[in-house]
Design an enzyme around this catalytic site. Structure first.
Site, PDB file in Angstrom:
ATOM      1  N   LYS A   1      38.573  41.087  26.303  1.00  0.00           N
ATOM      2  CA  LYS A   1      38.831  39.731  26.771  1.00  0.00           C
ATOM      3  C   LYS A   1      38.808  38.784  25.579  1.00  0.00           C
ATOM      4  O   LYS A   1      37.777  38.602  24.933  1.00  0.00           O
ATOM      5  CB  LYS A   1      37.769  39.323  27.787  1.00  0.00           C
ATOM      6  CG  LYS A   1      37.933  37.899  28.251  1.00  0.00           C
ATOM      7  CD  LYS A   1      37.035  37.572  29.416  1.00  0.00           C
ATOM      8  CE  LYS A   1      37.195  36.122  29.813  1.00  0.00           C
ATOM      9  NZ  LYS A   1      36.332  35.745  30.915  1.00  0.00           N
TER      10      LYS A   1
ATOM     11  N   LYS B   1      42.974  41.311  28.735  1.00  0.00           N
ATOM     12  CA  LYS B   1      43.229  39.944  29.192  1.00  0.00           C
ATOM     13  C   LYS B   1      43.305  38.985  28.022  1.00  0.00           C
ATOM     14  O   LYS B   1      42.418  39.050  27.171  1.00  0.00           O
ATOM     15  CB  LYS B   1      42.075  39.574  30.125  1.00  0.00           C
ATOM     16  CG  LYS B   1      41.979  38.142  30.536  1.00  0.00           C
ATOM     17  CD  LYS B   1      40.754  37.958  31.376  1.00  0.00           C
ATOM     18  CE  LYS B   1      40.581  36.484  31.666  1.00  0.00           C
ATOM     19  NZ  LYS B   1      39.334  36.205  32.273  1.00  0.00           N
TER      20      LYS B   1
END
Ligand code: PBG
Length: 326
Positions: free
Chosen positions: A195, A248
């Site tokens: 992330k 992500k």
């Protein structure tokens, strides 16, 4: 000797193109993220994400019942609590907003895949993802302990999967242990393993009302310039027992997706985040791009790079198109 030939003949009709297409997408691979808030009969628009709303539980159940009927069976839930405090108590309250939504959805859609986002940033008054020390930095270990407790409460309310998005160290292992101890060994952990500290989360901060009151998330999210580090994060989470890993954002990180795909054997999810959604919507609403084709191309590219499933705000629209293609 292998004769290299241009595959022109195989591109001449739609059926031929479909037959030799290497990558496809199906509704089974879509996960739809949603925002739930207190109250009744509420459907409040998120201005930076046209077409996306904050729903009260009653309306969310109606909305997701329709989306489920189109074939999207997996939902990722984010909560906007009625009150925030410095320890994010509503996140682990049995009657917190996400827990109430989970119970109602589990009853209305018993076979749905309900994924609970597991993070405190929506619930803390300071907007950071965990508890803070007296110096105002995130306190890793007590946060992890609280995450494990929250996971059990989410599982009890009806979650099929918990998705820790906080990026604390050691959280996956502790969450796994907590779930197993409470008798939830069948609940999976989908971890936001890679992330990035991305500006593409901008519109989400409006949608989830979780902008940090000071500082940013760079001390616990990954540096945009790093590629190999993503793999290290993924391997660490797998070692601690993650069942699915998330990369992500999605489209700006296709290289990372591809690396992860080649290195690990678990299913991989890509999160097409709020900023990716907002950019396509804005250009589409202005008539600057062919919105539908850009959406389809973006999700197909994310699949091609290695995503087994895609978390996307476009899920309901994609499902309608996929259904009408047959
Ligand atoms: C944190 C969280 C964020 C997103 C999902 N979970 C935002 C953040 O890290 O600030 C972003 C998703 C999106 O932009 O769509 N709980």
């Amino acid at each position: 000797m292998y004769l290299i030939q241009r595959p022109r003949r195989l591109r001449t009709t739609p059926n031929l193109r479909a037959m030799v297409r290497e990558t496809t997408i199906s509704v089974d691979q879509l996960i739809y993220p949603v925002f739930v808030k207190p109250g009744t009969n509420r459907q409040d628009p998120v201005h930076s994400m046209p077409g996306i709303f904050q729903w009260s539980v009653d309306r969310l159940v109606e909305h997701l019942t329709e989306v489920y009927a189109k074939g999207v069976k997996a939902f990722l839930l984010f909560g906007i609590p009625s009150h925030k405090d410095d320890v994010g108590s509503e996140a682990y309250d049995e009657n917190g907003i996400v827990q109430r939504a989970l119970r109602q959805l589990r009853t209305a859609l018993p076979e749905s895949i309900l994924i609970a986002d597991l993070c405190f940033c929506e619930y803390t008054s300071h907007g950071h993802c965990g508890l803070l020390t007296s110096e105002g930095v995130v306190d890793n270990d007590p946060t992890v302990e609280l995450l494990a407790r929250t996971a059990v409460i989410q599982a009890r309310a009806g979650a099929s999967i918990v998705a820790p998005s906080d990026m604390m160290d050691g959280r996956v292992g502790e969450i796994r242990k907590g779930l197993d101890r409470a008798g939830f060994s069948d609940i999976s952990v989908m971890s936001y393993a890679a992330k990035y500290a991305s500006a593409f989360y901008g519109p989400f901060r409006e949608a989830a009302e979780n902008a940090p009151a000071f500082g940013d998330r760079r001390s616990y999210q990954m540096d945009v310039g790093n590629r190999r580090e993503a793999l290290r994060e993924v391997l660490l989470d797998l070692d601690e027992g993650a069942d699915i890993v998330i990369v992500k954002p999605a489209l700006p990180y296709l290289d990372v997706l591809s690396d992860v795909k080649h290195q690990v054997l678990v299913p991989i999810a890509a999160y097409q985040v709020s900023g990716e959604y907002a950019m396509i919507k804005a250009a589409g609403l202005n008539g600057w791009i062919d919105e539908r084709r850009v959406i389809e191309e973006s999700v197909l590219s994310i699949r091609r790079a290695g995503a087994d499933m895609i978390i996307t705000y476009f899920a309901p629209e994609l499902a309608s198109w996929l259904n009408s293609d047959h």
